[in-house]
Design a protein around this motif. Structure first.
Motif, PDB file in Angstrom:
ATOM      1  N   PRO A  34       0.658  -1.088   0.155  1.00  8.87           N
ATOM      2  CA  PRO A  34      -0.072   0.061   0.172  1.00  8.87           C
ATOM      3  C   PRO A  34       0.960   1.253  -0.032  1.00  8.87           C
ATOM      4  O   PRO A  34       2.066   1.375   0.546  1.00  8.87           O
ATOM      5  CB  PRO A  34      -0.922  -0.141   1.260  1.00  8.87           C
ATOM      6  N   GLU A  35       0.301   2.214  -0.537  1.00  3.64           N
ATOM      7  CA  GLU A  35       1.078   3.546  -0.775  1.00  3.64           C
ATOM      8  C   GLU A  35       1.241   4.222   0.763  1.00  3.64           C
ATOM      9  O   GLU A  35       0.491   4.143   1.452  1.00  3.64           O
ATOM     10  CB  GLU A  35       0.331   4.512  -1.548  1.00  3.64           C
ATOM     11  N   MET A  36       2.519   4.461   1.010  1.00  2.00           N
ATOM     12  CA  MET A  36       2.908   5.248   2.177  1.00  2.00           C
ATOM     13  C   MET A  36       3.526   6.714   1.810  1.00  2.00           C
ATOM     14  O   MET A  36       4.162   6.947   0.924  1.00  2.00           O
ATOM     15  CB  MET A  36       3.643   4.194   2.992  1.00  2.00           C
ATOM     16  N   LYS A  37       3.423   7.647   2.673  1.00  3.34           N
ATOM     17  CA  LYS A  37       4.195   8.831   2.652  1.00  3.34           C
ATOM     18  C   LYS A  37       5.578   8.675   3.077  1.00  3.34           C
ATOM     19  O   LYS A  37       5.745   7.811   3.849  1.00  3.34           O
ATOM     20  CB  LYS A  37       3.563   9.916   3.196  1.00  3.34           C
ATOM     21  N   VAL A  38       6.174   9.684   2.822  1.00  2.52           N
ATOM     22  CA  VAL A  38       7.616   9.747   3.325  1.00  2.52           C
ATOM     23  C   VAL A  38       7.560  10.918   4.539  1.00  2.52           C
ATOM     24  O   VAL A  38       6.794  11.673   4.783  1.00  2.52           O
ATOM     25  CB  VAL A  38       8.690  10.398   2.195  1.00  2.52           C
ATOM     26  N   SER A  39       8.318  10.138   5.583  1.00  2.00           N
ATOM     27  CA  SER A  39       8.356  10.913   6.913  1.00  2.00           C
ATOM     28  C   SER A  39       8.699  12.456   6.611  1.00  2.00           C
ATOM     29  O   SER A  39       9.925  12.515   6.056  1.00  2.00           O
ATOM     30  CB  SER A  39       8.973  10.234   8.066  1.00  2.00           C
ATOM     31  N   THR A  84      10.548  12.221  13.276  1.00  2.00           N
ATOM     32  CA  THR A  84      11.781  11.471  13.605  1.00  2.00           C
ATOM     33  C   THR A  84      12.304  10.954  12.101  1.00  2.00           C
ATOM     34  O   THR A  84      13.107   9.894  11.971  1.00  2.00           O
ATOM     35  CB  THR A  84      11.901  10.262  14.505  1.00  2.00           C
ATOM     36  N   GLY A  85      11.976  11.323  10.837  1.00  2.00           N
ATOM     37  CA  GLY A  85      12.342  11.047   9.625  1.00  2.00           C
ATOM     38  C   GLY A  85      13.820  11.141   9.538  1.00  2.00           C
ATOM     39  O   GLY A  85      14.683  11.937   9.970  1.00  2.00           O
ATOM     40  N   THR A  86      14.307   9.837   9.037  1.00  2.00           N
ATOM     41  CA  THR A  86      15.790   9.790   8.554  1.00  2.00           C
ATOM     42  C   THR A  86      16.337   9.757   7.011  1.00  2.00           C
ATOM     43  O   THR A  86      17.334   9.902   6.886  1.00  2.00           O
ATOM     44  CB  THR A  86      16.516   8.458   9.384  1.00  2.00           C
ATOM     45  N   THR A  87      15.172   9.578   6.225  1.00  2.00           N
ATOM     46  CA  THR A  87      15.661   9.458   4.886  1.00  2.00           C
ATOM     47  C   THR A  87      14.387   9.748   4.014  1.00  2.00           C
ATOM     48  O   THR A  87      13.378   9.708   4.628  1.00  2.00           O
ATOM     49  CB  THR A  87      16.007   8.073   4.602  1.00  2.00           C
ATOM     50  N   LEU A  88      14.721  10.450   2.911  1.00  2.00           N
ATOM     51  CA  LEU A  88      13.660  10.615   1.724  1.00  2.00           C
ATOM     52  C   LEU A  88      13.432   9.521   0.735  1.00  2.00           C
ATOM     53  O   LEU A  88      12.382   9.657   0.081  1.00  2.00           O
ATOM     54  CB  LEU A  88      14.089  11.999   0.991  1.00  2.00           C
ATOM     55  N   VAL A  89      14.103   8.325   1.044  1.00  2.00           N
ATOM     56  CA  VAL A  89      13.746   7.164   0.389  1.00  2.00           C
ATOM     57  C   VAL A  89      12.239   6.655   0.572  1.00  2.00           C
ATOM     58  O   VAL A  89      11.923   6.514   1.544  1.00  2.00           O
ATOM     59  CB  VAL A  89      14.584   5.912   0.773  1.00  2.00           C
ATOM     60  N   LYS A  90      11.639   6.384  -0.380  1.00  2.00           N
ATOM     61  CA  LYS A  90      10.277   5.799  -0.492  1.00  2.00           C
ATOM     62  C   LYS A  90      10.286   4.143   0.027  1.00  2.00           C
ATOM     63  O   LYS A  90      10.671   3.215  -0.836  1.00  2.00           O
ATOM     64  CB  LYS A  90       9.577   5.851  -1.667  1.00  2.00           C
ATOM     65  N   ILE A  91      10.265   3.842   1.233  1.00  2.00           N
ATOM     66  CA  ILE A  91      10.328   2.532   1.719  1.00  2.00           C
ATOM     67  C   ILE A  91       9.300   1.467   1.226  1.00  2.00           C
ATOM     68  O   ILE A  91       7.985   1.725   1.364  1.00  2.00           O
ATOM     69  CB  ILE A  91      10.430   2.576   3.244  1.00  2.00           C
ATOM     70  N   LEU A  92       9.929   0.669   0.248  1.00  2.31           N
ATOM     71  CA  LEU A  92       9.039  -0.335  -0.239  1.00  2.31           C
ATOM     72  C   LEU A  92       7.964   0.260  -1.262  1.00  2.31           C
ATOM     73  O   LEU A  92       7.059  -0.621  -1.836  1.00  2.31           O
ATOM     74  CB  LEU A  92       8.376  -1.319   0.957  1.00  2.31           C
ATOM     75  N   ASN A  93       7.911   1.426  -1.529  1.00  2.00           N
ATOM     76  CA  ASN A  93       6.936   1.999  -2.636  1.00  2.00           C
ATOM     77  C   ASN A  93       7.877   2.381  -3.746  1.00  2.00           C
ATOM     78  O   ASN A  93       7.289   3.291  -4.545  1.00  2.00           O
ATOM     79  CB  ASN A  93       6.218   3.163  -1.919  1.00  2.00           C
ATOM     80  N   THR A  94       8.856   1.846  -3.933  1.00  2.00           N
ATOM     81  CA  THR A  94       9.687   2.144  -5.134  1.00  2.00           C
ATOM     82  C   THR A  94      10.426   0.999  -5.590  1.00  2.00           C
ATOM     83  O   THR A  94      11.053   0.219  -4.710  1.00  2.00           O
ATOM     84  CB  THR A  94      10.620   3.638  -5.104  1.00  2.00           C
ATOM     85  N   ASP A  95      10.812   0.964  -6.985  1.00  2.00           N
ATOM     86  CA  ASP A  95      11.760  -0.122  -7.284  1.00  2.00           C
ATOM     87  C   ASP A  95      13.137   0.315  -7.334  1.00  2.00           C
ATOM     88  O   ASP A  95      13.980  -0.111  -7.768  1.00  2.00           O
ATOM     89  CB  ASP A  95      11.408  -0.645  -8.836  1.00  2.00           C
ATOM     90  N   ARG A  96      13.388   1.618  -6.984  1.00  2.00           N
ATOM     91  CA  ARG A  96      14.716   2.336  -7.010  1.00  2.00           C
ATOM     92  C   ARG A  96      15.456   1.856  -5.509  1.00  2.00           C
ATOM     93  O   ARG A  96      15.001   1.754  -4.579  1.00  2.00           O
ATOM     94  CB  ARG A  96      14.790   3.731  -6.861  1.00  2.00           C
ATOM     95  N   ILE A  97      16.736   1.589  -5.846  1.00  2.00           N
ATOM     96  CA  ILE A  97      17.589   1.233  -4.828  1.00  2.00           C
ATOM     97  C   ILE A  97      18.738   2.446  -4.278  1.00  2.00           C
ATOM     98  O   ILE A  97      19.319   2.897  -5.582  1.00  2.00           O
ATOM     99  CB  ILE A  97      18.330   0.121  -5.055  1.00  2.00           C
ATOM    100  N   SER A  98      18.837   2.782  -3.152  1.00  2.00           N
ATOM    101  CA  SER A  98      19.806   3.822  -2.748  1.00  2.00           C
ATOM    102  C   SER A  98      20.604   3.446  -1.684  1.00  2.00           C
ATOM    103  O   SER A  98      21.709   4.198  -1.779  1.00  2.00           O
ATOM    104  CB  SER A  98      18.743   5.077  -2.093  1.00  2.00           C
ATOM    105  N   TRP A  99      20.864   2.208  -1.300  1.00  2.00           N
ATOM    106  CA  TRP A  99      21.831   1.694  -0.358  1.00  2.00           C
ATOM    107  C   TRP A  99      21.688   0.325  -0.467  1.00  2.00           C
ATOM    108  O   TRP A  99      20.929  -0.348  -0.408  1.00  2.00           O
ATOM    109  CB  TRP A  99      21.828   2.516   1.073  1.00  2.00           C
ATOM    110  N   ASN A 100      22.887  -0.249  -0.112  1.00  2.00           N
ATOM    111  CA  ASN A 100      23.143  -1.747  -0.079  1.00  2.00           C
ATOM    112  C   ASN A 100      22.552  -2.256   1.466  1.00  2.00           C
ATOM    113  O   ASN A 100      23.283  -1.883   2.276  1.00  2.00           O
ATOM    114  CB  ASN A 100      24.537  -2.318  -0.282  1.00  2.00           C
TER     115      ASN A 100
END
Length: 491
Positions: free
Chosen positions: A97-102, A113-129
């Motif tokens: 389900p779609e989630m927003k970025v904190s 307490t947001g730590t990242t702008l990455v869309k967690i599990l709502n994207t096929d893009r990878i930003s870190w190993n």
């Protein structure tokens, strides 16, 4: 004891028949050493940490992590995981389900307490190993971990920025450092430094550090309907975690309850919203069951950030008497490509020493790594290491005792803001420390003391850390029998 005395005298004013000294001694708490009140419950297992709460119908979640640092998911095969024993659900970017970025970390009116702008599990893009690519929910933690290992992912990998050293030439100035200017200047520090009677010009490097608390990061989440949530979380910032979770899932803040009575070690790494908190809540919503997600040690290293590496230059010029004429502290730290969290190593010299001219600042470089965050003894610690090491080196260059050199450069006012100090007792601390440790009787030459095979020594360093004021509240009730109840939200 001055503050304690004021409190006791206030109590005595309310209860005039009680002597202040008797109030201190009778109850044995005020100003006295006592055993840690929660110590017994912690060591006997009675204390409930975030993963320990007995919740009916509890199921368990585990994460699958990316194995590249940058790129995109081409295919993700979850068929084997879905057919594994005990599996209830496998959630990926294809069905999450779609989630927003904190919102970014904030202690303001709307804490988050947001730590990242990455869309967690709502994207096929990878930003870190280590970025989560799937969450598996099963009847037992072992079943969930095993099923997660069966997920097969293919990637279109791209060249990531994985080396801090290689990224340094591309460093840029951050927008701010914890709300402070990233660079401060006074006079022509470089020219003054070149003309100084005594000089040191040194480079220091510090490594990245990871949080590794005794209690692994873990959460238990369960929903009441579609709009009320309870989260047992190992959180150092409950109100901020609640705010972030509310923002991510589109909930009213008052409908998110975060419970964290005990934290088994935090060091700053449990102050932010990480992928595991968010995905535990998501898994509970998808399965409509209470879900427990406890990270493995591998999971902590891959999804919870810590301290970034640094490269620092400290160049100090002094006149013949040892007074600083020029002070340069500059360098670079790394941060994730998707967060803004520069390690504030340049803070200490802004307040420690008198300086006729200075240039103090830092740059940041973006790398494909998990977002960094607060680490016990934040950027001030690695900055202090560099600055104090350089001052010790200058002491030998000038031919002064390291404490005497610091004494000669003790400022009367803040060297950057020119404000008066509300309190400052470094001179007294130097005198007391030198006396207690026999400083003046030590052999001054380097490497001149031994204990068997070991070289030993005595050193001195000065540290500083800012005091941050924020909105808070407390309630104290003083009872007729002399007892008191103090209530406050504090971690």
């Amino acid at each position: 004891m001055s503050i304690l005395r004021k409190i006791v005298e206030t109590v005595a004013h309310v209860m005039p028949d009680r002597d202040p000294d008797e109030l201190i001694q009778r109850h044995r708490y005020l100003g006295q050493p006592i055993s840690r009140l929660d110590g017994r419950s912690k060591v006997t297992g009675a204390a409930h940490f975030s993963a320990d709460y007995p919740v009916n119908g509890l199921v368990h979640a585990a994460l699958a992590f990316s194995t590249i640092s940058k790129g995109a998911i081409v295919t993700i095969d979850t068929s084997a995981a879905e057919q594994a024993p005990g599996v209830l659900s496998v959630i990926t970017h294809l069905n999450a389900p779609e989630m927003k970025v904190s919102p970014e970390f904030s202690i303001g009116a709307d804490p988050s307490t947001g730590t990242t702008l990455v869309k967690i599990l709502n994207t096929d893009r990878i930003s870190w190993n280590g970025q989560p690519v799937a969450v598996v929910v099963a009847d037992t933690p072992e079943q969930a971990e095993y099923a997660a290992s069966l997920i097969h992912v293919t990637y279109a990998a791209e060249r990531g920025t994985n080396s801090f050293e290689e990224s340094i030439p591309h460093a840029t100035q951050p927008k701010d450092l914890m709300g402070e200017p990233p660079e401060l200047k006074k006079g022509k520090a470089d020219e003054v430094f070149q003309d100084a009677a005594h000089r040191v010009d040194l480079t220091f490097t510090t490594p990245p550090h990871n949080h590794n608390a005794i209690e692994p990061h873990a959460s238990i989440a369960f929903w009441e309907g579609d709009d009320k949530l309870t989260l047992y979380d190992t959180s150092q910032f409950t109100v901020g975690t609640a705010g972030s979770i509310a923002a991510v899932f589109g909930l009213e803040r008052e409908n998110v309850r975060v419970v964290s009575p005990f934290v088994g070690g935090g060091f700053g790494g449990k102050g932010g919203l990480w992928a595991y908190n968010q995905l535990c809540v998501l898994a509970a919503r998808v399965t409509r069951r209470p879900v427990r997600l406890a990270l493995t040690r591998e999971g902590i290293f891959r999804t919870v950030g810590g301290r970034t590496p640094s490269q620092q230059r400290v160049a100090i010029g002094a006149d013949p008497s040892g007074k600083f004429s020029a002070f340069i502290h500059e360098g670079v730290t790394a941060q994730s490509t998707d967060n803004h969290f520069p390690e504030q190593f340049s803070f200490p010299p802004r307040h420690l020493y008198a300086m006729n001219s200075y240039r103090i600042g830092q740059l940041v470089t973006d790398v494909n790594r998990v977002a960094n965050t607060f680490m016990r003894a934040p950027g001030e610690s690695i900055g202090t290491f560099a600055v104090e090491s350089a001052i010790d080196a200058l002491a030998y260059e000038v031919g002064l005792d390291p404490i005497e050199l610091r004494m000669r450069n003790e400022p009367d006012r803040d060297p950057v803001s020119d404000h008066e100090f509300s309190s400052r007792y470094l001179r007294e601390a130097y005198h007391m420390g030198a006396e207690k440790f026999g400083w003046n009787h030590r052999p001054a030459p380097v490497a001149s003391q031994r204990d068997g095979e070991w070289l030993i020594g005595q050193g001195v360093a000065t540290g500083t850390y800012p005091v941050y004021r924020m909105v808070s509240a407390a309630r104290i009730r003083i009872n007729a029998d002399g007892t008191a109840l103090v209530q406050t939200s504090c971690q």
